[in-house]
Write an enzyme that holds these catalytic residues in place. Structure first.
Site, PDB file in Angstrom:
ATOM      1  N   ASP A  52       0.811  -1.207   0.000  1.00 43.45           N
ATOM      2  CA  ASP A  52       0.000   0.000   0.000  1.00 43.45           C
ATOM      3  C   ASP A  52       0.848   1.263   0.000  1.00 43.45           C
ATOM      4  O   ASP A  52       1.997   1.257   0.454  1.00 43.45           O
ATOM      5  CB  ASP A  52      -0.919   0.016   1.225  1.00 43.45           C
ATOM      6  N   LYS A  53       0.249   2.331  -0.460  1.00 44.05           N
ATOM      7  CA  LYS A  53       0.945   3.625  -0.552  1.00 44.05           C
ATOM      8  C   LYS A  53       1.640   4.000   0.752  1.00 44.05           C
ATOM      9  O   LYS A  53       2.816   4.381   0.756  1.00 44.05           O
ATOM     10  CB  LYS A  53      -0.062   4.717  -0.933  1.00 44.05           C
TER      11      LYS A  53
END
Length: 303
Positions: free
Chosen positions: A137-138
């Site tokens: 994830d970011k």
């Protein structure tokens, strides 16, 4: 024209084609996916398929989009390459960096940096995800496995399917966990109300997370998680499910959100069998400074 190419893995067999595409292109709206099917831009072996087509193991599904072409220019992001040879690379992804572009995200991503620092990347996953075998994830920091050749890419995908890739995470979660260790085994799928979220749902795919408490604090726990499967947001969803959401998680955490860097989740260790040599390789990277600073605050009961 943008192009995505996906190979159907064992975990996806039997899904409707539109559901399969939605699970892989998570930032894309259902109306956009419907438009692609209506325009016969979703194909298997060169033939358009219907949204209801049940995908089969090892199908190669191609999606063409006539939307604005996304340019992926090389950008010098000074990525930290932990390991590299002719077939694979292991790269450290900082917090706040998106792994690859999408229809709804056209800013600079890790892929731009890869194209600057690594001249050859596998093209199995199409033009928007060169070299990308899996993603994080970011706002999760940590190690990412990159395929430089299609030969390596195919081998690594099989290893992910066979659950032989070792992926160890560290996390800070809310509330002290009573058990020293445990295993969470529940299905995870798209949330039926909020499509940006995942959830424990009967219609999801089996997800298995092993956890171990490294240290307990007054109101938090510092834990290690080992992924047996790799569903989207798996650790974040599983920890919320058992009442211990990840600290700082904007989607699954408690309000108000702590901090400004997102969830305190770090992909610390990555191990795999080298596609060409057969040697087992394992790499570890320490968590970012904000992670360490927060643990220090917990140690002194300042959080």
């Amino acid at each position: 024209m943008n192009k995505w190419v996906f190979n159907v893995e064992a975990a996806h067999v039997g899904l409707r084609a539109d559901v399969f595409v939605a699970q892989l292109l998570t930032e894309t709206t259902r109306s956009q996916i419907k438009k692609w099917f209506d325009a016969k831009q979703v194909l298997i072996e060169g033939e358009p398929i219907k949204p209801s087509y049940a995908v089969r193991f090892d199908d190669e599904l191609t999606v063409f989009s006539t939307d604005e072409v996304i340019r992926i220019d090389p950008v010098n992001l000074n990525l930290e390459i932990v390991y590299e040879d002719d077939d694979v690379a292991v790269v450290y992804k900082p917090q706040g960096m998106v792994v690859h572009p999408a229809v709804s995200f056209k800013e600079v991503t890790l892929v731009n940096g890869l194209k600057h620092q690594i001249k050859t990347l596998s093209d199995i996953n199409g033009t928007l995800r060169p070299g990308i075998v899996h993603r994080i994830d970011k706002d999760t920091s940590g190690l990412l496995l990159v395929a430089k050749t299609n030969f390596a890419h195919e081998s690594l995908v099989i290893q992910l399917q066979d659950k032989t890739v070792r992926r160890v995470y560290e996390a800070i979660c809310l509330n002290p966990i009573v058990e020293d260790s445990g295993t969470i085994t529940t299905p995870v799928g798209r949330d039926e109300v909020n499509r940006l979220k995942m959830a424990v749902t009967e219609n999801g795919k089996l997800a298995v997370t092993h956890f171990r408490v490294l240290k307990r604090y007054k109101r938090h726990s510092f834990i290690e998680c080992v992924l047996e499967t790799g569903r989207t947001h798996q650790i974040r969803v599983h920890m919320q499910y058992i009442g211990h959401p990840i600290l700082g998680d904007p989607l699954y955490g408690h309000k108000p959100i702590y901090g400004t860097t997102g969830q305190f989740l770090h992909a610390k260790t990555l191990g795999f069998i080298h596609p060409r040599t057969g040697e087992y390789l394992e790499f570890t990277h320490e968590a970012p400074e904000v992670f360490k600073e927060t643990l220090d605050k917990l140690e002194h009961d300042q959080l």
